[in-house]
Design a protein around this motif. Sequence first.
Motif, mmCIF file in Angstrom:
data_model
loop_
_atom_site.group_PDB
_atom_site.id
_atom_site.type_symbol
_atom_site.label_atom_id
_atom_site.label_comp_id
_atom_site.label_asym_id
_atom_site.label_seq_id
_atom_site.Cartn_x
_atom_site.Cartn_y
_atom_site.Cartn_z
ATOM 1 N N ASN A 35 2.617 9.524 0.974
ATOM 2 C CA ASN A 35 1.848 8.406 1.519
ATOM 3 C C ASN A 35 1.428 7.435 0.422
ATOM 4 O O ASN A 35 1.478 6.209 0.609
ATOM 5 C CB ASN A 35 0.603 8.927 2.250
ATOM 6 N N VAL A 36 1.030 7.983 -0.713
ATOM 7 C CA VAL A 36 0.629 7.144 -1.833
ATOM 8 C C VAL A 36 1.822 6.355 -2.361
ATOM 9 O O VAL A 36 1.741 5.139 -2.587
ATOM 10 C CB VAL A 36 0.004 8.001 -2.953
ATOM 11 N N ILE A 37 2.953 7.028 -2.550
ATOM 12 C CA ILE A 37 4.146 6.356 -3.083
ATOM 13 C C ILE A 37 4.683 5.341 -2.085
ATOM 14 O O ILE A 37 5.143 4.253 -2.464
ATOM 15 C CB ILE A 37 5.217 7.403 -3.459
ATOM 16 N N ASP A 38 4.611 5.669 -0.795
ATOM 17 C CA ASP A 38 5.014 4.739 0.254
ATOM 18 C C ASP A 38 4.219 3.433 0.127
ATOM 19 O O ASP A 38 4.781 2.331 0.153
ATOM 20 C CB ASP A 38 4.757 5.384 1.623
ATOM 21 N N THR A 39 2.901 3.578 -0.019
ATOM 22 C CA THR A 39 2.043 2.406 -0.176
ATOM 23 C C THR A 39 2.331 1.694 -1.490
ATOM 24 O O THR A 39 2.313 0.457 -1.556
ATOM 25 C CB THR A 39 0.563 2.830 -0.127
ATOM 26 N N LEU A 40 2.619 2.458 -2.542
ATOM 27 C CA LEU A 40 2.942 1.863 -3.843
ATOM 28 C C LEU A 40 4.186 0.982 -3.743
ATOM 29 O O LEU A 40 4.196 -0.162 -4.223
ATOM 30 C CB LEU A 40 3.150 2.983 -4.875
ATOM 31 N N PHE A 41 5.242 1.495 -3.103
ATOM 32 C CA PHE A 41 6.479 0.719 -2.958
ATOM 33 C C PHE A 41 6.231 -0.555 -2.135
ATOM 34 O O PHE A 41 6.760 -1.629 -2.459
ATOM 35 C CB PHE A 41 7.570 1.556 -2.287
ATOM 36 N N ILE A 42 5.438 -0.426 -1.076
ATOM 37 C CA ILE A 42 5.154 -1.598 -0.239
ATOM 38 C C ILE A 42 4.326 -2.616 -1.023
ATOM 39 O O ILE A 42 4.586 -3.825 -0.963
ATOM 40 C CB ILE A 42 4.419 -1.168 1.047
ATOM 41 N N ALA A 43 3.322 -2.133 -1.772
ATOM 42 C CA ALA A 43 2.473 -3.037 -2.556
ATOM 43 C C ALA A 43 3.288 -3.760 -3.619
ATOM 44 O O ALA A 43 3.118 -4.966 -3.838
ATOM 45 C CB ALA A 43 1.333 -2.254 -3.198
ATOM 46 N N ARG A 44 4.181 -3.027 -4.291
ATOM 47 C CA ARG A 44 4.987 -3.633 -5.362
ATOM 48 C C ARG A 44 6.138 -4.472 -4.815
ATOM 49 O O ARG A 44 6.493 -5.502 -5.398
ATOM 50 C CB ARG A 44 5.546 -2.529 -6.264
ATOM 51 N N GLY A 45 6.727 -4.021 -3.672
ATOM 52 C CA GLY A 45 7.922 -4.705 -3.160
ATOM 53 C C GLY A 45 7.644 -5.791 -2.151
ATOM 54 O O GLY A 45 8.434 -6.729 -2.022
ATOM 55 N N VAL A 46 6.535 -5.683 -1.417
ATOM 56 C CA VAL A 46 6.231 -6.654 -0.359
ATOM 57 C C VAL A 46 4.974 -7.446 -0.687
ATOM 58 O O VAL A 46 4.927 -8.663 -0.464
ATOM 59 C CB VAL A 46 6.067 -5.939 1.013
ATOM 60 N N GLY A 47 3.952 -6.767 -1.200
ATOM 61 C CA GLY A 47 2.713 -7.453 -1.535
ATOM 62 C C GLY A 47 1.540 -6.934 -0.715
ATOM 63 O O GLY A 47 1.685 -6.060 0.132
ATOM 64 N N ILE A 48 0.376 -7.526 -0.963
ATOM 65 C CA ILE A 48 -0.846 -7.036 -0.332
ATOM 66 C C ILE A 48 -0.840 -7.251 1.178
ATOM 67 O O ILE A 48 -1.437 -6.476 1.934
ATOM 68 C CB ILE A 48 -2.091 -7.701 -0.980
ATOM 69 N N LEU A 49 -0.115 -8.271 1.679
ATOM 70 C CA LEU A 49 -0.018 -8.475 3.126
ATOM 71 C C LEU A 49 0.795 -7.360 3.783
ATOM 72 O O LEU A 49 0.512 -6.964 4.914
ATOM 73 C CB LEU A 49 0.615 -9.837 3.449
ATOM 74 N N GLY A 50 1.785 -6.853 3.073
ATOM 75 C CA GLY A 50 2.554 -5.720 3.585
ATOM 76 C C GLY A 50 1.674 -4.492 3.721
ATOM 77 O O GLY A 50 1.743 -3.775 4.726
ATOM 78 N N VAL A 51 0.819 -4.247 2.718
ATOM 79 C CA VAL A 51 -0.125 -3.124 2.793
ATOM 80 C C VAL A 51 -1.103 -3.343 3.937
ATOM 81 O O VAL A 51 -1.461 -2.408 4.657
ATOM 82 C CB VAL A 51 -0.881 -2.955 1.463
ATOM 83 N N SER A 52 -1.534 -4.580 4.135
ATOM 84 C CA SER A 52 -2.442 -4.899 5.239
ATOM 85 C C SER A 52 -1.777 -4.600 6.579
ATOM 86 O O SER A 52 -2.418 -4.081 7.501
ATOM 87 C CB SER A 52 -2.860 -6.373 5.180
ATOM 88 N N GLY A 53 -0.478 -4.939 6.712
ATOM 89 C CA GLY A 53 0.251 -4.664 7.950
ATOM 90 C C GLY A 53 0.320 -3.176 8.250
ATOM 91 O O GLY A 53 0.139 -2.750 9.397
ATOM 92 N N VAL A 54 0.581 -2.387 7.214
ATOM 93 C CA VAL A 54 0.626 -0.934 7.384
ATOM 94 C C VAL A 54 -0.758 -0.409 7.751
ATOM 95 O O VAL A 54 -0.909 0.474 8.606
ATOM 96 C CB VAL A 54 1.140 -0.252 6.100
ATOM 97 N N SER A 55 -1.790 -0.954 7.119
ATOM 98 C CA SER A 55 -3.154 -0.524 7.400
ATOM 99 C C SER A 55 -3.546 -0.811 8.849
ATOM 100 O O SER A 55 -4.217 -0.006 9.494
ATOM 101 C CB SER A 55 -4.129 -1.231 6.451
#
Length: 462
Positions: A35-55
């Motif tokens: 879960n942490v690495i999943d979020t890490l890849f999204i944060a690095r590859g997509v950005g904070i809006l991608g993390v917001s979408g997952v959240s």
Amino acid sequence: MKEQSQRLGTQPIPKLLANLSIPAMIGMFVMALYNVIDTLFIARGVGILGVSGVSIGFPVMMIIMAISAAVGIGGASVISRRLGENKPEEADQVFGNILFMIVAVSSFGLIGAFTFLEPLLKLFGATENILPYATDYLFPIMLGSIFFSFAFTTNSIIRSEGNSKFAMMTMIIPAVLNIILDPIFIFGLNMGVQGASVATVLSQATVTLVVLNYFLKGRSSLTIKAAYLKPQWNVIREILTIGMPAFIRQVSGSGMMIAINLMLIKFGGEFEVGVFGIVQKLAMFTIMPMIGVLQGMQPIIGYNYGANNDSRLKETVLLGMKVVTVISTGIFVVMMVFPEGLMNIFTGDAETIETGAYAIRIMFALAMLIGAQVVSGGLYQALGMAKPALILSMARQVLFLIPLVLILPNFFGVTGVWLAFPLSDLLAFALSMIFLYKDRRLFFKSKKDAPPYEATEKPFSI
């Protein structure tokens, strides 16, 4: 009955708890790491809006897991007690009904993917900017809900019969596959947030095949029989009654995230939602070891309660409490000392690191109290006592955290969201101690000597 189940009543408790808890902790650790690495890849590859979408989308996924938890944990409690009472046929019957419920429940996720997905995400707080990311992430998850339901549910069942090592493998296999597939789909195939969810579905589908082979090849103490797949409502009711605390706990977690996201958007913005998405994954990571200990305790408690081995029951409870207290204290120290370093794993943005570290120090200010909360509700659940388990499972998130999240930001802004966490930890801990003190004799006696509190509560009552 296979040796893996018989040892629940014979092996020394410290060794048995270690044998059951350590594999569970490793499995939970790897899942949390995914879960942490999943979020890490999204944060690095997509950005904070991608993390917001997952959240924003994650609460929907938690509802699917909540139903699976109710079926799996409730069924595991019933099965472990049936095995302890030396009733293998009845245990097989319970398992057949569990499989029926998995198929029935999964159909709702499939239907939801094509009908109410976007309206649901908007209801949960998705803004115009976040909605595309949330939809991309959640659509594949809902299509593959049968794989999540089956893997999540059967993990509890496998553990209930004492096969902790294979239960661990059913958590490690999809987590490792997910970690491998994430960069391929997110970066290699340029699928962004949707790549993360596709990788997750494929990983869960793979472990579903592994688990099916385990049961069909006779490696389990349980047997799949066609006659037992026919629903029996008294069995289903018992499973769901006992599993209801797990359902409430998971759904309340979903409700908690919805409330937090709404208040963060109201008093902060999409940026704060993304920060919370990162911090929440870290929070899941920290609680996993304690859940692993609880998962190791539950089959021992259920089996020995069914077998009237009250001395083993007492020893398990005391040892488990000591272990989770040590773990939660260690978590407190780490979160107070290294929050900036933890945030730096996900992003190099100074503002995100500063905001996340500030939130972590407040949220984990009373983390040393979490262990007793986690274990207390699980103890009642392992004994099949739905009412106290339900109350304690609801306490932190439903009774305390959600109301505080909705109230405090009106006085303290975004900081009020973070303050709600330590205050709810304190209140939930106090309630847990009241319950455990009141029923302190319950866990140390056989069923016939239990206090009137237990005697009036049947597995079939709500």
